[in-house]
Design a protein around this motif. Structure first.
Motif, PDB file in Angstrom:
ATOM      1  N   PRO A  87       0.858  -1.230   0.109  1.00 36.92           N
ATOM      2  CA  PRO A  87       0.088  -0.099  -0.107  1.00 36.92           C
ATOM      3  C   PRO A  87       0.923   1.167  -0.140  1.00 36.92           C
ATOM      4  CG  PRO A  87      -0.895  -1.684   1.508  1.00 36.92           C
ATOM      5  CD  PRO A  87       0.334  -2.036   0.953  1.00 36.92           C
ATOM      6  N   PHE A  91       0.849   4.058  -2.765  1.00 36.83           N
ATOM      7  CA  PHE A  91       0.693   5.437  -2.622  1.00 36.83           C
ATOM      8  C   PHE A  91       1.857   6.454  -3.039  1.00 36.83           C
ATOM      9  CE2 PHE A  91       0.270   8.855   0.757  1.00 36.83           C
ATOM     10  CZ  PHE A  91      -0.706   9.550   0.239  1.00 36.83           C
ATOM     11  N   GLU A  94       1.783   7.213  -6.655  1.00 38.00           N
ATOM     12  CA  GLU A  94       0.413   7.938  -6.854  1.00 38.00           C
ATOM     13  C   GLU A  94       0.796   9.356  -6.391  1.00 38.00           C
ATOM     14  OE1 GLU A  94      -3.104   5.091  -5.799  1.00 38.00           O
ATOM     15  OE2 GLU A  94      -2.926   6.632  -4.793  1.00 38.00           O
ATOM     16  N   ALA A 128       0.511   8.523   5.940  1.00 33.42           N
ATOM     17  CA  ALA A 128       0.261   9.034   4.614  1.00 33.42           C
ATOM     18  C   ALA A 128       0.510  10.592   4.440  1.00 33.42           C
ATOM     19  CB  ALA A 128      -1.237   8.441   3.880  1.00 33.42           C
ATOM     20  N   ASN A 155      -5.863   6.967  -0.821  1.00 28.52           N
ATOM     21  CA  ASN A 155      -5.111   5.811   0.021  1.00 28.52           C
ATOM     22  C   ASN A 155      -5.962   4.970   1.025  1.00 28.52           C
ATOM     23  OD1 ASN A 155      -2.444   4.417   0.317  1.00 28.52           O
ATOM     24  ND2 ASN A 155      -2.749   5.382   2.260  1.00 28.52           N
ATOM     25  N   ARG A 158      -8.337   2.811  -0.708  1.00 32.89           N
ATOM     26  CA  ARG A 158      -7.767   1.570  -1.126  1.00 32.89           C
ATOM     27  C   ARG A 158      -7.836   0.540   0.037  1.00 32.89           C
ATOM     28  NH1 ARG A 158      -3.641   3.076  -4.420  1.00 32.89           N
ATOM     29  NH2 ARG A 158      -2.266   3.482  -2.785  1.00 32.89           N
TER      30      ARG A 158
END
Ligand code: PMV
Length: 341
Positions: A87, A91, A94, A128, A155, A158
């Motif tokens: 993850p 992220f 992105e 994040a 994020n 997801r």
């Protein structure tokens, strides 16, 4: 911190930026009231936890090493290329795309966090957010809080399925928020208001030590809502009314009234089926020790509860929670916020 291009005359080529160390942090959060109902478009109030934070540090790496991560608090080290589906790898790709970085840079990211994971304190969103801020600093980009919140929301989506967006919002803005989701999936900024708080108050946050993935109680509640939607909608309405009353109590500094509202919110969360024996026990222990109000906070089935305390009873309640098996008890003072701020 910003990174200057090597030459002021050079074209804006991100790969020519001077490589510098860059770091950033983001707070944890606590939901004061309205969790779960907020997923069904009722309002909720969340508070940042300024002193419990996640940090991300970005350092240059050798080109051959590529992009790598270490997260010592989570016992993890990995190369982005080796774990593209992780993850945080996804992220990061992105975020770099959003920052306009075309070629994958050689960097090492160190993530540290004092926020317990899967406990309702926003660990994932805080990590994040710290990562976005550190990468933005590294590439000299200025992102607004709205932009950061929107990136982190994707994020969260997801990881958690269909989050309301309250976590990324309160963490990006780092202010007490009144959050009301709109019908659209992304979190529009118009749904966020900063609420006045007339007088400071203290919350104890106690961890059951039970780790529960956010999506589990959310998914379970959704199935029950699908089967008996009228009953659950009525409960969500009551939670929404409590959120309005909490907002009014905060605005007028009525701390005793706030306590009773938190108690009522916990009872509704029990009826929604998202509490647990451990959470109920800590809530009861806090009340018995004199807390003005207590409730679970976050997704439930584990994680943390909060208790509203006065200075006189704070230690007694903290001791009682610890004796009852809380793995950690934090105290946080929620400062007054003036209307015009
Ligand atoms: O991430 P947590 O544990 O604080 O839970 C989020 C709160 C929920 O209302 C249950 C879900 C959401 O997306 O708002």
């Amino acid at each position: 911190m910003t990174n200057e291009p090597e030459s002021q005359n050079a074209p804006l080529d991100r790969s020519s930026f001077v490589v510098r160390h860059s770091s950033a942090s983001a707070p944890g959060k606590i939901i004061l009231c309205g969790e779960h109902a907020v997923v069904y478009n009722r309002p909720a109030i969340a508070l940042p936890l300024h002193h419990v934070r996640a940090h991300a540090a970005v350092e240059p790496a050798k080109t051959a090493d590529g992009f790598s991560f270490s997260a010592p608090d989570f016992g993890r080290t990995w190369l982005l290329d080796a774990k593209p589906d992780d993850p945080l790898s996804l992220f990061t790709v992105e975020v770099l795309r959003a920052l306009g970085v075309k070629d994958m840079p050689a960097l090492h990211v160190t993530i540290t966090s004092a926020i317990p994971i899967a406990s309702g304190m926003g660990s994932g969103a805080a990590v994040a957010t710290a990562l976005v801020r550190a990468l933005a600093n590294r590439f000299g980009a200025t992102l607004t809080n709205e932009q950061i919140s929107a990136l982190v929301y994707e994020n969260e989506r997801r990881l958690h399925g269909m989050p309301s967006g309250i976590d990324n919002t309160v963490i990006a803005f780092e202010r007490p928020v009144w959050f009301e989701r709109e019908q659209t999936l992304s979190p529009p900024s118009s749904s966020v208001q900063f609420i006045p708080i007339a007088s400071p108050f203290t919350l104890l946050i106690a961890d059951t030590g039970v780790r529960s993935a956010t999506k589990l109680p959310i998914g379970d509640l959704r199935r029950r809502w699908q089967a008996e939607s009228a009953d659950y909608e009525a409960l969500f309405d009551q939670v929404g009314e409590i959120a309005h009353a909490v907002r009014a109590a905060l605005a007028s500094g009525e701390i005793v009234a706030l306590g009773s509202l938190l108690d009522r919110n916990h009872m509704l969360l029990q009826q929604l089926g998202v509490s647990s024996p451990e959470l109920d026990q800590l809530v009861q222990v806090a009340k018995d020790a004199g807390a003005l109000g207590a409730k679970l906070s976050g997704a439930g089935w584990g994680g943390v509860m909060l208790a509203l305390v006065t200075a006189q009873i704070q230690q007694r309640v903290a001791d009682a929670l610890q004796s009852a098996g809380a793995t950690q008890v934090l105290a946080t003072v929620v400062e007054a916020v003036l209307e015009q701020q």
